[in-house]
Design a protein around this motif. Structure first.
Motif, PDB file in Angstrom:
ATOM      1  N   TYR A 181     -10.101  -1.870  12.945  1.00  0.00           N
ATOM      2  CA  TYR A 181     -11.443  -2.515  13.319  1.00  0.00           C
ATOM      3  C   TYR A 181     -12.496  -1.856  13.588  1.00  0.00           C
ATOM      4  N   GLU A 182     -12.355  -0.691  14.230  1.00  0.00           N
ATOM      5  CA  GLU A 182     -13.540   0.375  14.436  1.00  0.00           C
ATOM      6  C   GLU A 182     -14.189   0.726  13.316  1.00  0.00           C
ATOM      7  N   LYS A 183     -13.315   1.339  12.339  1.00  0.00           N
ATOM      8  CA  LYS A 183     -13.801   1.604  10.959  1.00  0.00           C
ATOM      9  C   LYS A 183     -14.482   0.372  10.318  1.00  0.00           C
ATOM     10  N   ALA A 184     -13.980  -0.667  10.368  1.00  0.00           N
ATOM     11  CA  ALA A 184     -14.736  -1.895   9.745  1.00  0.00           C
ATOM     12  C   ALA A 184     -15.890  -2.089  10.432  1.00  0.00           C
ATOM     13  N   ASP A 185     -15.885  -2.317  11.550  1.00  0.00           N
ATOM     14  CA  ASP A 185     -17.122  -2.559  12.484  1.00  0.00           C
ATOM     15  C   ASP A 185     -18.306  -1.365  12.452  1.00  0.00           C
ATOM     16  N   ASN A 186     -18.027  -0.183  12.428  1.00  0.00           N
ATOM     17  CA  ASN A 186     -18.950   0.754  12.386  1.00  0.00           C
ATOM     18  C   ASN A 186     -19.401   0.951  11.258  1.00  0.00           C
ATOM     19  N   GLU A 187     -18.777   0.830  10.118  1.00  0.00           N
ATOM     20  CA  GLU A 187     -19.457   1.124   8.917  1.00  0.00           C
ATOM     21  C   GLU A 187     -19.561  -0.154   8.143  1.00  0.00           C
ATOM     22  N   ASN A 188     -19.592  -1.373   8.642  1.00  0.00           N
ATOM     23  CA  ASN A 188     -19.849  -2.608   8.368  1.00  0.00           C
ATOM     24  C   ASN A 188     -18.981  -2.724   6.703  1.00  0.00           C
ATOM     25  N   ILE A 189     -17.634  -2.445   6.856  1.00  0.00           N
ATOM     26  CA  ILE A 189     -16.678  -2.741   5.479  1.00  0.00           C
ATOM     27  C   ILE A 189     -16.202  -3.972   5.703  1.00  0.00           C
ATOM     28  N   ASP A 190     -16.037  -4.615   4.592  1.00  0.00           N
ATOM     29  CA  ASP A 190     -15.435  -5.762   4.350  1.00  0.00           C
ATOM     30  C   ASP A 190     -13.755  -5.938   4.371  1.00  0.00           C
ATOM     31  N   VAL A 191     -13.279  -4.757   3.782  1.00  0.00           N
ATOM     32  CA  VAL A 191     -11.821  -4.601   3.440  1.00  0.00           C
ATOM     33  C   VAL A 191     -11.414  -3.096   3.769  1.00  0.00           C
ATOM     34  N   VAL A 192     -10.639  -3.001   4.980  1.00  0.00           N
ATOM     35  CA  VAL A 192     -10.232  -1.639   5.209  1.00  0.00           C
ATOM     36  C   VAL A 192      -8.524  -1.579   5.148  1.00  0.00           C
ATOM     37  N   PHE A 193      -8.043  -0.508   4.154  1.00  0.00           N
ATOM     38  CA  PHE A 193      -6.673  -0.313   4.035  1.00  0.00           C
ATOM     39  C   PHE A 193      -6.262   0.973   4.635  1.00  0.00           C
ATOM     40  N   ILE A 243     -15.544  -1.356   0.539  1.00  0.00           N
ATOM     41  CA  ILE A 243     -14.269  -1.035   1.165  1.00  0.00           C
ATOM     42  C   ILE A 243     -14.004   0.177   1.561  1.00  0.00           C
ATOM     43  N   GLY A 244     -12.884   0.385   2.760  1.00  0.00           N
ATOM     44  CA  GLY A 244     -12.841   1.692   3.300  1.00  0.00           C
ATOM     45  C   GLY A 244     -11.358   2.025   3.384  1.00  0.00           C
ATOM     46  N   TYR A 245     -10.920   3.137   3.121  1.00  0.00           N
ATOM     47  CA  TYR A 245      -9.558   3.648   3.294  1.00  0.00           C
ATOM     48  C   TYR A 245      -9.490   4.595   4.532  1.00  0.00           C
ATOM     49  N   LEU A 246      -8.295   4.160   5.437  1.00  0.00           N
ATOM     50  CA  LEU A 246      -7.927   5.020   6.556  1.00  0.00           C
ATOM     51  C   LEU A 246      -6.754   5.797   6.136  1.00  0.00           C
ATOM     52  N   ASN A 247      -6.756   6.997   5.842  1.00  0.00           N
ATOM     53  CA  ASN A 247      -5.615   7.717   5.672  1.00  0.00           C
ATOM     54  C   ASN A 247      -4.909   8.145   6.902  1.00  0.00           C
ATOM     55  N   ARG A 248      -4.254   7.089   7.339  1.00  0.00           N
ATOM     56  CA  ARG A 248      -3.328   7.190   8.513  1.00  0.00           C
ATOM     57  C   ARG A 248      -2.203   6.207   8.382  1.00  0.00           C
ATOM     58  N   PRO A 249      -0.920   6.504   8.588  1.00  0.00           N
ATOM     59  CA  PRO A 249      -0.063   5.582   8.698  1.00  0.00           C
ATOM     60  C   PRO A 249       0.283   4.776   9.762  1.00  0.00           C
ATOM     61  N   LEU A 250      -0.099   3.641   9.828  1.00  0.00           N
ATOM     62  CA  LEU A 250      -0.223   2.523  10.987  1.00  0.00           C
ATOM     63  C   LEU A 250       0.654   1.477  10.968  1.00  0.00           C
ATOM     64  N   TYR A 251       1.165   1.306   9.992  1.00  0.00           N
ATOM     65  CA  TYR A 251       2.254  -0.082   9.937  1.00  0.00           C
ATOM     66  C   TYR A 251       3.658   0.498   9.598  1.00  0.00           C
ATOM     67  N   ASN A 252       4.577  -0.106  10.014  1.00  0.00           N
ATOM     68  CA  ASN A 252       6.037   0.323   9.772  1.00  0.00           C
ATOM     69  C   ASN A 252       6.669  -0.670   9.091  1.00  0.00           C
ATOM     70  N   TYR A 253       6.975  -0.469   7.511  1.00  0.00           N
ATOM     71  CA  TYR A 253       7.203  -1.594   6.722  1.00  0.00           C
ATOM     72  C   TYR A 253       8.926  -1.195   6.477  1.00  0.00           C
TER      73      TYR A 253
END
Length: 325
Positions: A112-124, A203-213
């Motif tokens: 959310y911080e990345k999306a909000d700070n950089e006005n991004i529509d999709v962050v993955f 679109i923004g990309y966060l190079n960190r593993p945050l989800y456990n599949y």
């Protein structure tokens, strides 16, 4: 209005729902909405969930959490449940979470911080693949802050994750009247993600593993009715192809589309032990072989695998590889 809405389908997850719910209730981001959608689960999943909600209820007011449970009228499948959840969501952003998975505590805060700070529509973000209690980091082969074209090409060739649970999306995209929801469960994420990358202004990309599949062998992805599963894959793959053609992108991504079609064919590999395996593989997008083998963007390793399958040698090849290990 909440910052983020998390949508969680619930069906047959009594072994896992507690782990999932606790990971969501212990997020470091405040002001979120969590919608659990009961898809007429036949087990104790909702009973366990209600108990965990009650246990954590004292935190909800303090952290400004809205926690809701909704129910489908009939068992409808994950695609329909996700669609229902997105239509109910009121958060600025929407993200999905499967109820047999779990998330890192900073999953929502960092995205959310990345999306909000950089006005991004999709962050993955990246994720962990969990098999038998062993976690493997899965990174998207992408750079941050690139064009829609860049991300769509990588999505169609599966160089970035096709799932929706690692994508934080502005609610307006999901709730747009132009957005198309899939009707089949297999590859429904892929169908949705293609549209997300097309409609996003940034679109923004966060190079960190945050989800456990969690590789749950009882989930729909491991369904025993492999022929029905493959039919659904083709339906949603056709949906992606129709979407690209409708937006005049089929020529622009002609090579990537060949790779996409072969990805659908490769779904048959999970049933290589079946007597009709080769028939199933051959009948999915027949005739792409020449283009695939001559493609500039396909690796030699993948071309070799295609030839092995085409010659009917794949089961024998798998046995040979297993013996060599």
């Amino acid at each position: 209005m909440p910052k983020v809405t998390v949508i969680v389908p619930v069906y047959g997850v009594e072994k896992y729902i507690e782990r999932c719910a606790i990971s969501l209730f212990e997020q470091t981001l405040d002001d979120i909405e969590i919608i659990f959608v009961n898809d007429c689960t036949p087990d104790r999943s909702m009973e366990i969930l209600d108990r965990i909600i009650e246990k954590y209820r004292f935190l909800f007011e303090e952290k400004k959490y809205i926690v809701r449970t909704e129910s489908m009228l009939t068992n409808s499948g994950q695609a329909a449940v996700r669609e229902h959840g997105t239509k109910l969501a009121i958060g600025d952003y929407i993200i999905h979470c499967d109820s047999d998975d779990w998330v890192e505590k900073t999953w929502l805060e960092l995205m959310y911080e990345k999306a909000d700070n950089e006005n991004i529509d999709v962050v993955f973000c990246d994720y962990y693949r969990v098999i038998d209690n062993r976690k493997v980091v899965c990174e998207n082969k992408c750079d941050d802050g690139c064009s829609n074209d860049y991300y769509i090409r990588r999505l169609l060739t599966k160089q970035c994750c096709t799932s929706v649970w690692n994508k934080l999306v502005k609610r307006g995209i999901y709730q747009s009247r132009d957005f198309l929801y899939p009707q089949c469960n297999m590859w429904e994420d892929y169908y949705i993600s293609t549209q997300l990358f097309f409609y996003a202004k940034k679109i923004g990309y966060l190079n960190r593993p945050l989800y456990n599949y969690f590789c749950n062998r009882q989930s729909i992805c491991y369904a025993s009715d492999y022929e029905k599963k493959l039919e659904q894959v083709v339906v949603n793959c056709d949906g992606i192809l129709s979407f690209l053609k409708e937006h005049n992108l089929d020529m622009q991504y002609s090579e990537e589309i060949i790779v996409l079609k072969n990805s659908a064919k490769r779904e048959a590999l999970s049933s290589f032990w079946a007597t009709d395996f080769y028939r199933l593989w051959k009948n999915i997008y027949p005739g792409i072989g020449g283009k695939y083998l001559l493609s500039r963007i396909v690796s030699l390793k993948d071309k070799f695998q295609y030839l092995i399958i085409m010659l009917g040698l794949y089961p024998a090849w798998i046995k040979l590889m297993n013996r060599a290990q």
